[in-house]
Design a protein around this motif. Structure first.
Motif, PDB file in Angstrom:
ATOM      1  N   GLN A 198       2.499  32.020  42.016  1.00 42.11           N
ATOM      2  CA  GLN A 198       4.354  31.719  40.412  1.00 42.11           C
ATOM      3  C   GLN A 198       5.361  32.296  40.139  1.00 42.11           C
ATOM      4  OE1 GLN A 198       2.385  32.329  36.784  1.00 42.11           O
ATOM      5  NE2 GLN A 198       2.820  30.330  35.620  1.00 42.11           N
ATOM      6  N   SER A 202       8.626  29.833  42.076  1.00 44.27           N
ATOM      7  CA  SER A 202       9.365  29.965  41.120  1.00 44.27           C
ATOM      8  C   SER A 202      10.875  30.382  41.355  1.00 44.27           C
ATOM      9  CB  SER A 202       9.543  30.999  39.152  1.00 44.27           C
ATOM     10  OG  SER A 202      10.242  30.657  38.197  1.00 44.27           O
ATOM     11  N   HIS A 203      11.107  31.498  41.661  1.00 43.83           N
ATOM     12  CA  HIS A 203      12.341  31.921  42.460  1.00 43.83           C
ATOM     13  C   HIS A 203      12.607  31.773  43.391  1.00 43.83           C
ATOM     14  CE1 HIS A 203      12.110  34.902  38.329  1.00 43.83           C
ATOM     15  NE2 HIS A 203      11.266  35.091  38.493  1.00 43.83           N
ATOM     16  N   ASN A 206      12.544  27.147  43.394  1.00 47.80           N
ATOM     17  CA  ASN A 206      12.852  26.852  41.729  1.00 47.80           C
ATOM     18  C   ASN A 206      11.789  25.985  41.530  1.00 47.80           C
ATOM     19  OD1 ASN A 206      14.217  26.212  39.563  1.00 47.80           O
ATOM     20  ND2 ASN A 206      15.249  24.614  41.033  1.00 47.80           N
ATOM     21  N   ASP A 208       8.030  25.465  39.631  1.00 51.70           N
ATOM     22  CA  ASP A 208       6.966  25.577  39.011  1.00 51.70           C
ATOM     23  C   ASP A 208       5.593  24.884  39.562  1.00 51.70           C
ATOM     24  OD1 ASP A 208       5.296  26.204  36.561  1.00 51.70           O
ATOM     25  OD2 ASP A 208       6.256  25.652  35.793  1.00 51.70           O
TER      26      ASP A 208
END
Length: 256
Positions: A198, A202-203, A206, A208
């Protein structure tokens, strides 16, 4: 790194459990514990998702006084760990009854079956069968999610399919937010991997992993109410730093 819970954590509605003082990680210059002296020991690394599975199982069953934690520094691994404890040299491993056992998915079953505490598999035959299927799929799920990260590739069709598979699995039973309805070994098999991917996706991509997957979003939310899990979690920025460093520990903890 947070401290571990001192007792099994309820899914919700209770004050946080008292914290356990964690031992320092043992490196190449440290002395080994007195192996095979009758003490039950769980050898872990604080940032390893596989070791975390066994750690969460121990905590949820309230075994802090029965299973001693021994933390290994995988970036400065003591030679005695492979020579005297576990010849595979990986974590987790469990020292119990003068034997050493390894492999996280086997260990969580072993701990659940051979120690007191809340049962982490239900009596219901259909749920137990589904738990077996999920636990058997956990390695393939991990590989699917980590492969693009290891290859510095974009989100793949395999990633999407693996996450969609979990989303569907979480709808099989409607008596709770977890894979079998109530918290079980099946959840432990996945949550430590999800904790990391996760953050990474996300980082770094990009993406989710929970977007458009309400069951997965609820699962993560409810897992974060269980003390036995949350008090084993790492600082997300620490995990992200590992990923940004090209997952350099992949040969010692992360999947190939």
């Amino acid at each position: 790194m947070a401290a571990a819970a001192a007792g099994p954590g309820p899914a919700s509605g209770s004050a946080p459990a008292a914290k356990e003082a964690l031992p320092p990680a043992l490196g190449s210059t440290s002395q080994p514990p007195p192996v095979f002296d009758g003490t039950t020991r769980l050898y872990i690394c604080y940032f390893c998702p596989f070791a975390q599975r066994a750690w969460v199982t121990r905590n949820f069953k309230g075994l802090q006084d029965k299973i001693e934690l021994v933390a290994i520094d995988l970036q400065d691994k003591p030679a005695w760990y492979k020579e005297k404890v576990y010849t595979q040299g990986t974590v987790p491993s469990l020292e119990h009854n003068n034997e050493i056992r390894g492999e996280s998915l086997d260990l969580i079953r072993y701990i659940d079956s051979n120690f007191d505490g809340p049962a982490l598999l239900p009596e219901d035959a259909a749920k137990r069968h589904f738990a077996d299927e999920l636990i058997s799929y956990a390695d393939a799920f991990t590989k699917a999610l980590y492969s693009p990260l290891m290859a510095h590739a974009d989100v793949s069709d395999e990633v999407v399919a693996a996450l969609d598979k979990l989303e569907a699995a979480l709808s099989k039973f409607n008596d709770g937010p977890f894979f079998l309805g109530q918290f079980s070994l099946a959840d432990i098999a996945y949550v430590t991997i999800l904790e990391r991917v996760q953050i990474y996706y996300s980082h770094l991509r990009n993406y989710d992993i929970a977007k458009g997957r309400p069951n997965l979003e609820k699962f993560i939310e409810e897992m974060n109410k269980i003390d036995a899990y949350t008090q084993t979690k790492n600082d997300p920025l620490f995990l992200l730093d590992l990923a940004k460093n090209h997952l350099k520990v992949s040969d010692r903890c992360f999947p190939e």
